[in-house]
Motif scaffolding. Structure first.
Motif, PDB file in Angstrom:
ATOM      1  N   SER A  29       4.828 -11.041  -6.926  1.00 14.91           N
ATOM      2  CA  SER A  29       5.230 -12.216  -5.900  1.00 14.91           C
ATOM      3  C   SER A  29       4.465 -13.270  -6.658  1.00 14.91           C
ATOM      4  O   SER A  29       3.183 -13.289  -6.679  1.00 14.91           O
ATOM      5  CB  SER A  29       4.426 -12.099  -4.588  1.00 14.91           C
ATOM      6  OG  SER A  29       4.954 -12.989  -3.872  1.00 14.91           O
ATOM      7  N   ASN A  30       5.376 -13.880  -7.212  1.00 14.12           N
ATOM      8  CA  ASN A  30       4.795 -15.205  -8.446  1.00 14.12           C
ATOM      9  C   ASN A  30       3.762 -14.582  -9.271  1.00 14.12           C
ATOM     10  O   ASN A  30       4.171 -13.558  -9.764  1.00 14.12           O
ATOM     11  CB  ASN A  30       4.191 -16.242  -7.571  1.00 14.12           C
ATOM     12  CG  ASN A  30       5.361 -17.022  -6.569  1.00 14.12           C
ATOM     13  OD1 ASN A  30       6.018 -17.558  -7.135  1.00 14.12           O
ATOM     14  ND2 ASN A  30       5.027 -16.760  -5.373  1.00 14.12           N
ATOM     15  N   ASP A  31       2.512 -14.807  -9.206  1.00 17.24           N
ATOM     16  CA  ASP A  31       1.760 -14.344 -10.291  1.00 17.24           C
ATOM     17  C   ASP A  31       0.979 -13.058  -9.742  1.00 17.24           C
ATOM     18  O   ASP A  31       0.585 -12.330 -10.665  1.00 17.24           O
ATOM     19  CB  ASP A  31       0.571 -15.327 -10.704  1.00 17.24           C
ATOM     20  CG  ASP A  31      -0.514 -14.833 -11.305  1.00 17.24           C
ATOM     21  OD1 ASP A  31      -0.271 -14.502 -12.701  1.00 17.24           O
ATOM     22  OD2 ASP A  31      -1.779 -14.459 -10.797  1.00 17.24           O
ATOM     23  N   ALA A  32       0.980 -12.710  -8.456  1.00 18.36           N
ATOM     24  CA  ALA A  32       0.207 -11.620  -8.081  1.00 18.36           C
ATOM     25  C   ALA A  32       0.844 -10.306  -8.116  1.00 18.36           C
ATOM     26  O   ALA A  32       2.091 -10.271  -8.063  1.00 18.36           O
ATOM     27  CB  ALA A  32      -0.354 -11.994  -6.576  1.00 18.36           C
ATOM     28  N   TYR A  33      -0.001  -9.045  -8.212  1.00 14.92           N
ATOM     29  CA  TYR A  33       0.542  -8.019  -8.611  1.00 14.92           C
ATOM     30  C   TYR A  33      -0.322  -6.945  -7.921  1.00 14.92           C
ATOM     31  O   TYR A  33      -1.422  -6.976  -7.762  1.00 14.92           O
ATOM     32  CB  TYR A  33       0.537  -7.496 -10.065  1.00 14.92           C
ATOM     33  CG  TYR A  33       0.453  -6.009 -10.271  1.00 14.92           C
ATOM     34  CD1 TYR A  33       1.977  -5.303 -10.427  1.00 14.92           C
ATOM     35  CD2 TYR A  33      -0.443  -5.194 -10.484  1.00 14.92           C
ATOM     36  CE1 TYR A  33       2.093  -4.060 -10.902  1.00 14.92           C
ATOM     37  CE2 TYR A  33      -0.318  -3.774 -10.581  1.00 14.92           C
ATOM     38  CZ  TYR A  33       0.967  -3.366 -10.833  1.00 14.92           C
ATOM     39  OH  TYR A  33       1.193  -1.993 -10.873  1.00 14.92           O
ATOM     40  N   GLY A  34       0.327  -6.246  -6.840  1.00 16.24           N
ATOM     41  CA  GLY A  34      -0.451  -5.335  -6.021  1.00 16.24           C
ATOM     42  C   GLY A  34       0.355  -4.235  -5.105  1.00 16.24           C
ATOM     43  O   GLY A  34       1.793  -4.381  -5.204  1.00 16.24           O
ATOM     44  N   TRP A  35      -0.142  -3.624  -4.472  1.00 17.82           N
ATOM     45  CA  TRP A  35       0.686  -2.572  -3.467  1.00 17.82           C
ATOM     46  C   TRP A  35      -0.605  -2.281  -2.402  1.00 17.82           C
ATOM     47  O   TRP A  35      -1.577  -2.451  -2.541  1.00 17.82           O
ATOM     48  CB  TRP A  35       1.192  -1.610  -4.128  1.00 17.82           C
ATOM     49  CG  TRP A  35       2.319  -0.763  -3.403  1.00 17.82           C
ATOM     50  CD1 TRP A  35       2.419   0.413  -3.115  1.00 17.82           C
ATOM     51  CD2 TRP A  35       3.793  -1.481  -3.206  1.00 17.82           C
ATOM     52  NE1 TRP A  35       3.807   0.733  -2.605  1.00 17.82           N
ATOM     53  CE2 TRP A  35       4.285  -0.401  -2.414  1.00 17.82           C
ATOM     54  CE3 TRP A  35       3.929  -2.731  -3.017  1.00 17.82           C
ATOM     55  CZ2 TRP A  35       5.576  -0.553  -1.939  1.00 17.82           C
ATOM     56  CZ3 TRP A  35       5.464  -2.977  -2.406  1.00 17.82           C
ATOM     57  CH2 TRP A  35       6.319  -2.043  -1.878  1.00 17.82           C
ATOM     58  N   GLY A  36       0.173  -1.709  -1.414  1.00 13.89           N
ATOM     59  CA  GLY A  36      -0.805  -1.099  -0.164  1.00 13.89           C
ATOM     60  C   GLY A  36      -0.653   0.461  -0.197  1.00 13.89           C
ATOM     61  O   GLY A  36       0.387   1.062  -0.741  1.00 13.89           O
ATOM     62  N   GLY A  37      -1.581   1.022   0.723  1.00 12.68           N
ATOM     63  CA  GLY A  37      -1.338   2.480   1.018  1.00 12.68           C
ATOM     64  C   GLY A  37      -1.105   2.856   2.354  1.00 12.68           C
ATOM     65  O   GLY A  37      -1.352   2.008   3.268  1.00 12.68           O
ATOM     66  N   ALA A  38      -0.499   4.116   2.656  1.00 10.22           N
ATOM     67  CA  ALA A  38       0.051   4.356   4.042  1.00 10.22           C
ATOM     68  C   ALA A  38      -1.058   4.595   5.120  1.00 10.22           C
ATOM     69  O   ALA A  38      -0.925   4.536   6.237  1.00 10.22           O
ATOM     70  CB  ALA A  38       0.517   5.740   3.874  1.00 10.22           C
ATOM     71  N   ALA A  39      -2.526   4.703   4.506  1.00 18.17           N
ATOM     72  CA  ALA A  39      -3.585   4.598   5.530  1.00 18.17           C
ATOM     73  C   ALA A  39      -4.473   3.330   5.563  1.00 18.17           C
ATOM     74  O   ALA A  39      -5.534   3.240   5.892  1.00 18.17           O
ATOM     75  CB  ALA A  39      -4.512   5.762   5.050  1.00 18.17           C
ATOM     76  N   GLY A  40      -3.509   2.179   5.374  1.00 19.96           N
ATOM     77  CA  GLY A  40      -4.304   0.948   5.591  1.00 19.96           C
ATOM     78  C   GLY A  40      -5.000   0.128   4.457  1.00 19.96           C
ATOM     79  O   GLY A  40      -5.252  -0.758   4.387  1.00 19.96           O
ATOM     80  N   THR A  41      -4.849   0.888   3.426  1.00 19.71           N
ATOM     81  CA  THR A  41      -5.671   0.242   1.995  1.00 19.71           C
ATOM     82  C   THR A  41      -4.877  -0.665   1.578  1.00 19.71           C
ATOM     83  O   THR A  41      -3.321  -0.609   1.565  1.00 19.71           O
ATOM     84  CB  THR A  41      -5.996   0.989   1.185  1.00 19.71           C
ATOM     85  OG1 THR A  41      -4.650   2.014   0.677  1.00 19.71           O
ATOM     86  CG2 THR A  41      -6.960   2.115   1.857  1.00 19.71           C
ATOM     87  N   VAL A  42      -5.033  -1.684   0.532  1.00 22.61           N
ATOM     88  CA  VAL A  42      -4.168  -2.941   0.218  1.00 22.61           C
ATOM     89  C   VAL A  42      -5.234  -3.345  -0.935  1.00 22.61           C
ATOM     90  O   VAL A  42      -6.218  -3.536  -0.907  1.00 22.61           O
ATOM     91  CB  VAL A  42      -3.790  -3.960   1.071  1.00 22.61           C
ATOM     92  CG1 VAL A  42      -4.970  -4.523   1.927  1.00 22.61           C
ATOM     93  CG2 VAL A  42      -2.833  -4.778   0.454  1.00 22.61           C
TER      94      VAL A  42
END
Length: 436
Positions: free
Chosen positions: A378-391
């Motif tokens: 998203s624009n410059d940021a890269y990442g993802w989340g996990g099913a148990a609440g992590t991000v």
């Protein structure tokens, strides 16, 4: 405990394992002036909003623990930790506590693939059938989630790019419905695990033994969409594990260990929690009517068992410290502590929008945004989340890396995936206000 209490649509396998609600960090960070970022780094971020969020969730006993990790550039991170490994427990959670990161495994697998692209062992637009011939004549459902016998030929080959960006047309038993979902489950194409406990609504499907067998069986399944036509959350990163094995000549888990974990200094990231480390493992909770109930107790966790194969899409356990090191390496364009782990171009490419021009995102979780090697862009940021609440996310423009660890399911039970980036932004705004 009567585990029949979990028999509810809100704790379905679909809801529990879906971990893609990483929403707002990129757009928000992209709007922050560079002067604000520079001031925040110089002043030393106090992160009051983040701290308040962590304190609130733990003090209200919505979660047993929560750890936010924030780091600027190549500086040591700040850890904000509250709570204990389990509700009612005595051992405090800290930067070295172990968490099930589920789909936050995907960016790691994606970067492993980018290393092979950098080395010339893979091509982004290389058909995977060149490495896995079983994928040379794929068939596609005429009707999405409809008949699995009413099929048409694939219009184009599945490529490495497609696997990395969930545009291969592959399904996911936690996303699909009807006959194709049942077929995936029946064939053991279930690359994820939750608990040893037979929780109603979750099912007790056992994954096939061996990444090679997984890939072979998956090739016999019809695709749910034409390759390259639409973003659709899938088992693409799990199949990428097998592509990595063939391209590298190494077992997938060994590749991760020797090429990413050890060089990066990630000493506590595994597919199986060693018995010697159970004392720092968290318990995972299912949220029922706002109440957390233990669904995968640490000392009886399914993560103490060796998985049927290393799940490249959702299989890793890690720590706040370890995942920060992964993000720090990305923020350094492949460098960490003066050591090169990945090439700069591989990181730049992997954290950029790799979606094929033919693919639409309309109506999906990432509508209007991009997707890189296993993570949202998203624009410059890269990442993802996990099913148990992590991000987790990283922003090269801001020079910022951030991750949040906690353990509950489903991730949608609390607005943490979007709440954490918003708290980060609130603190940055406050820092800028203090400067003016």
């Amino acid at each position: 405990m009567a585990y029949r209490e979990f028999d509810t649509p809100n704790l379905s396998r679909r809801a529990l394992l879906r971990g893609g609600a990483w929403l707002t960090a990129g757009a928000a960070l992209a709007g922050v002036p560079m002067g604000r970022m520079a001031f925040a780094r110089e002043a030393g971020a106090e992160w009051q909003s983040v701290g308040a969020m962590v304190q609130k969730y733990v003090s209200e006993r919505k979660v047993a623990n929560m750890i936010a990790t924030l780091g600027w550039g190549d500086k040591d991170p700040l850890y904000i930790a509250r709570g204990t490994l389990a509700l009612g427990g005595q051992v405090k959670a800290d930067a070295d506590s172990l968490y099930r990161i589920y789909s936050m495994t995907k960016p790691i697998t994606g970067m492993a693939a980018m290393m092979l692209v950098e080395d010339g062992k893979l091509g982004l637009d290389q058909p995977i059938a060149e490495l896995l011939p079983a994928y040379s004549r794929m068939q596609v459902q005429k009707t999405y989630d409809g008949s699995i016998t009413d099929l048409v030929p694939a219009e184009r080959p599945i490529t490495v790019r497609h696997l990395l960006t969930h545009t291969a047309g592959l399904g996911y038993n936690i996303v699909q419905k009807g006959p194709i979902s049942a077929a995936y489950t029946g064939q053991g194409l279930v690359p994820g695990q939750v608990s040893r406990i037979p929780i109603p609504g979750l099912g007790r499907s056992v994954a096939v033994a061996g990444l090679d067998v997984f890939a072979d069986r998956l090739a016999k399944m019809p695709l749910v969409l034409q390759p390259g036509s639409k973003w659709s959350y899938s088992v693409g990163l799990d199949l990428m594990g097998r592509v990595i094995e063939v391209a590298s000549g190494m077992k997938f888990d060994e590749f991760l260990r020797t090429q990413i974990f050890e060089p990066t200094g990630m000493t506590s990231t595994w597919f199986t929690v060693p018995e010697s480390e159970v004392g720092r493992f968290t318990t995972n909770y299912g949220i029922m009517n706002g109440t957390p109930l233990p669904m995968d107790p640490a000392r009886a966790s399914i993560y103490l068992d060796k998985p049927p194969f290393p799940f490249g899409g959702a299989g890793l356990v890690s720590t706040a410290r370890d995942y920060d090191r992964f993000l720090k390496m990305l923020l350094g364009y492949g460098m960490i502590d003066g050591k090169r782990v990945m090439g700069e171009e591989a990181v730049r490419l992997g954290t950029s929008n790799l979606l094929p021009e033919t693919a639409t995102t309309a109506g999906t979780w990432i509508e209007g945004q991009g997707f890189g090697a296993g993570g949202r862009v998203s624009n410059d940021a890269y990442g993802w989340g996990g099913a148990a609440g992590t991000v987790a996310f990283v922003s090269h423009k801001a020079g910022l890396r951030a991750n949040l660890m906690t353990q509950y399911m489903p991730s949608e039970a609390y607005p943490i995936h979007e709440g954490f980036p918003k708290a980060v932004m609130a603190d940055l705004a406050a820092m800028q206000g203090a400067k003016s």
